[in-house]
Design an enzyme around this catalytic site. Structure first.
Site, PDB file in Angstrom:
ATOM      1  N   GLU A 433     -14.824 -37.878 -12.667  1.00 44.91           N
ATOM      2  CA  GLU A 433     -16.171 -37.783 -13.208  1.00 44.91           C
ATOM      3  C   GLU A 433     -17.206 -38.126 -12.128  1.00 44.91           C
ATOM      4  O   GLU A 433     -17.410 -39.296 -11.793  1.00 44.91           O
ATOM      5  CB  GLU A 433     -16.274 -38.754 -14.400  1.00 44.91           C
ATOM      6  CG  GLU A 433     -17.613 -38.862 -15.049  1.00 44.91           C
ATOM      7  CD  GLU A 433     -17.627 -39.960 -16.104  1.00 44.91           C
ATOM      8  OE1 GLU A 433     -18.738 -40.335 -16.524  1.00 44.91           O
ATOM      9  OE2 GLU A 433     -16.551 -40.451 -16.494  1.00 44.91           O
ATOM     10  N   ASP A 506     -14.162 -42.318 -16.516  1.00 50.37           N
ATOM     11  CA  ASP A 506     -14.537 -43.729 -16.609  1.00 50.37           C
ATOM     12  C   ASP A 506     -14.101 -44.322 -17.945  1.00 50.37           C
ATOM     13  O   ASP A 506     -13.954 -43.615 -18.948  1.00 50.37           O
ATOM     14  CB  ASP A 506     -16.054 -43.889 -16.456  1.00 50.37           C
ATOM     15  CG  ASP A 506     -16.525 -43.522 -15.056  1.00 50.37           C
ATOM     16  OD1 ASP A 506     -15.674 -43.474 -14.144  1.00 50.37           O
ATOM     17  OD2 ASP A 506     -17.736 -43.270 -14.882  1.00 50.37           O
ATOM     18  N   ASP A 508     -15.512 -45.766 -20.361  1.00 55.05           N
ATOM     19  CA  ASP A 508     -16.659 -46.033 -21.224  1.00 55.05           C
ATOM     20  C   ASP A 508     -16.841 -44.856 -22.168  1.00 55.05           C
ATOM     21  O   ASP A 508     -16.032 -43.930 -22.210  1.00 55.05           O
ATOM     22  CB  ASP A 508     -17.924 -46.286 -20.393  1.00 55.05           C
ATOM     23  CG  ASP A 508     -18.258 -45.121 -19.453  1.00 55.05           C
ATOM     24  OD1 ASP A 508     -17.689 -44.019 -19.634  1.00 55.05           O
ATOM     25  OD2 ASP A 508     -19.082 -45.303 -18.546  1.00 55.05           O
ATOM     26  N   ASP A 510     -19.069 -42.370 -22.220  1.00 52.27           N
ATOM     27  CA  ASP A 510     -19.226 -41.079 -21.558  1.00 52.27           C
ATOM     28  C   ASP A 510     -17.900 -40.568 -21.007  1.00 52.27           C
ATOM     29  O   ASP A 510     -17.600 -39.375 -21.077  1.00 52.27           O
ATOM     30  CB  ASP A 510     -20.245 -41.180 -20.414  1.00 52.27           C
ATOM     31  CG  ASP A 510     -21.679 -41.203 -20.928  1.00 52.27           C
ATOM     32  OD1 ASP A 510     -21.882 -40.772 -22.080  1.00 52.27           O
ATOM     33  OD2 ASP A 510     -22.578 -41.644 -20.190  1.00 52.27           O
TER      34      ASP A 510
END
Length: 644
Positions: A433, A506, A508, A510
């Site tokens: 990402e 990641d 998280d 997103d």
């Protein structure tokens, strides 16, 4: 030229494998593979025996239990394996052993060869439970029959003692407990969600059949029961629960022809994906077969005939199979006496008569429904005509893309950091990402076999887009070119440039969104990548915990709390990673890129629908809605390994 093998080639070189030796020598022939997929197939083989008892009318409940030590028990309330003695030839001599021992230790021995034990069954070859026995470190079988409890134990397929009576009971049925052999399998740890998906499927396919799943492993205690009184109709409604549908109610057709039972449940939604699952005697025929061909041919004929009769389509125009299946969710379940499958894993049905039988059942049932429901019928035809026009646009886009060299280009994307090994069997590619994570990943990788492809932002949600829009997305085009195997109908696994495709986003919200988008793309346009075990998810840590010179990593809030308690909270510094780009190359390799920090993705149609539901809800810029969704769907989010 390859170097010749030294030595003579004589009769001494010919090996004759006896008993269960062939299974242990070549397990892939019997269960497909020795990875996670093959491991879970062991449970499927035993559960299928319980289902066959249900089809015969003697069983209504099956329980699968994972013990603390990781072994599995499958219990049913059927008739119980016969316990009387049977004459067989053993070591050249005729001997008498119990029928239980025969079933457990002899390939091609069972009650499903026309001996009157079963009219319909998924087991054909008499090798299922025998293979489970051969590939288990130990296996215990208990039979509840004639008021007694019979028990026998096996080690790697070898009986440790004769069948014995160990107690009295008023129950009936069979309990098979086994521990997979770590010498055979790459892993012997069962995945709860993989088992859950198959057992729920079994319950959908058998109206009123109760399936229990219990996990007793420390920290993972769970207990679920599946029972669906409407069978596959409930299955279709469940899959379409978040969709706008065309018919007021899902269509259900059931009929018996030529001693074969056909069940079809179907519903159209406002999506663009075709989702059809076909089963024969409760076996998921992943590669389809004659029953699926009959369904598809009949569907195309019925809709074209209706459209022409009602002047919704010009005489010279004709809708294709792809047009009429857009947005369709359907389950086809057939039950027949003598099914012909390809291989022991039964991925394709070959009975030619089922093509005609399923076709006739659908033409009669679906044709009648359309005539009796002109409103939904007209809406469906107009949807298929729109699909036809969109497909023409997609075809033009594909040709334009090909001319630009995306689908068949030997020029790789400029952002791709390729590996030096060109043998696809040895290589893997990380989808990361952003440029920051991509830069760290390039430094931390082993450049001999690891390639890195950074993506910029979130890719297109292909669940809500047609092919022409998909091919316009720059990030998707980069992946198509890097993988080299094409997409959709032009997918060719032999051209795949990497054996493992690893989504490394990641830890998280997103990152979870991007991982879902990637998996949705693979599932819709490169599904064989998932089905053949090429797609993985990397698991980056959420936290770095430092105390003096000691450094630990935590992959969840629960693990963070546990590690803080074990290290002593005083003096601990906790860093919450905002992205992979914050890590050093050494940290990234240690926590994320080494092989132990990845998990195989095994998606089903059900998983894809759930992933789309999560995505659709979480992607909206509505914090209150997102908070509510997280609270209401905590279990689903945990199942999908999402950190939200």
């Amino acid at each position: 030229m390859e170097e010749k093998v030294k030595g003579s080639y004589t009769a001494d070189n010919i090996q004759v494998l006896e008993g269960l030796d062939p299974v242990r020598k070549r397990p892939g022939m019997y269960i497909g593979s020795t990875d996670e997929r093959g491991l879970h197939h062991l449970i499927v083989e035993v559960v299928d025996n319980a289902v066959d008892e249900a089809l015969a009318g003697y069983c209504d409940t099956c329980t699968v239990e994972i013990a603390r030590d990781g072994s599995v028990s499958v219990t049913d309330n059927g008739r119980g394996i016969p316990v009387d003695m049977k004459k067989i030839v053993k070591n050249g001599k005729q001997v008498e052993v119990s029928a239980v021992e025969v079933v457990m230790t002899h390939l091609h021995a069972g009650g499903k060869f026309g001996g009157g034990g079963y009219n319909v069954s998924g087991g054909l070859h008499g090798v299922g439970v025998t293979v489970v026995n051969a590939l288990s470190e130990w296996l215990d079988v208990e039979v509840y029959r004639d008021g007694k409890i019979y028990r026998q134990r096996f080690n790697r397929g070898v009986p440790m003692r004769d069948l014995q009576v160990v107690g009295k009971t008023d129950k009936k049925g069979t309990r098979v407990s086994f521990m997979p052999d770590a010498d055979i399998f790459e892993t012997v740890e069962f995945n709860y969600d993989t088992i859950r998906s198959r057992l729920r499927e079994v319950a959908y396919l058998n109206k009123g059949f109760t399936v229990n799943l219990i996990d007793n492993r420390d920290g993972r205690e769970k207990n679920e029961t599946f029972k669906f009184d409407n069978g596959i109709l409930d299955f279709v409604d469940y899959l379409n629960r978040t969709k706008e549908t065309i018919f007021p109610e899902s269509l259900y057709i059931e009929k018996v022809l030529s001693d074969s039972e056909v069940e079809i449940a179907m519903q159209y939604n406002d999506g663009y994906s075709e989702n059809i699952y076909a089963y024969a005697n409760n076996i998921n025929t992943e590669e389809g077969g004659t029953h699926l061909e009959g369904f598809r041919n009949a569907l195309t004929k019925v809709i074209n005939d209706y459209a022409h009769r009602n002047n919704l389509l010009k005489d010279e125009d004709k809708l294709s199979g792809e047009d009429v299946r857009e947005g369709l969710t359907a389950i086809i379940s057939v039950k027949l006496k003598n099914p012909q499958f390809e291989g022991q894993t039964k991925t394709k049905l070959g009975n030619s008569e089922m093509r005609t039988i399923v076709s006739k059942v659908l033409i009669d049932g679906f044709g009648t429904y359309l005539e009796e429901n002109p409103g939904p019928a007209k809406e469906l035809v107009l949807k298929t005509i729109t699909a036809q026009r969109a497909r023409d646009a997609a075809r033009n886009a594909r040709e334009l893309t090909r001319r630009k060299g995306v689908l068949e280009s030997s020029t790789l994307p400029g952002k791709l950091a390729d590996c030096s090994d060109k043998d696809p069997r040895n290589t893997e590619i990380y989808i990361v990402e952003g440029d920051s994570a991509g830069g760290t990943a390039k430094q931390g990788r082993d450049r001999r076999f690891q390639a890195i492809l950074p993506l910029r932002g979130k890719i297109l949600n292909v669940q809500k887009a047609r092919l022409n829009k998909v091919l316009e997305n720059a990030e998707i085009k980069a992946m198509i070119t890097a993988f080299g195997c094409g997409i959709g109908d032009e997918f060719d696994e032999s051209k795949l440039r990497y054996d493992k495709i690893i989504c490394m986003t990641d830890a998280d919200v997103d990152g979870s969104h991007i991982r879902i988008l990637l998996l949705t793309f693979f599932f819709n346009f490169m599904r064989p990548l998932i089905e053949k075990g090429h797609v993985y998810s990397a698991m980056p840590p959420l936290y770095k915990i430092s105390k003096g010179k000691r450094i630990e990593y935590a992959y969840s809030d629960k693990e963070l709390a546990a590690k803080l308690d074990s290290m002593g909270r005083k003096g601990c510094e906790v860093q919450r990673y905002k992205g992979l780009g914050e890590m050093s190359k050494e940290q990234l390799w240690e926590t994320t890129m080494s092989p132990e920090h990845r998990t195989l993705i095994q998606m089903t149609m059900e998983d894809a629908f759930e992933a789309d539901e999560i995505f659709s809800t979480l992607m909206g810029d509505q914090p209150e809605l997102r908070r509510q969704f997280i609270e209401e769907n905590a279990k689903l989010i945990e199942t999908k390994d999402l950190d939200v």
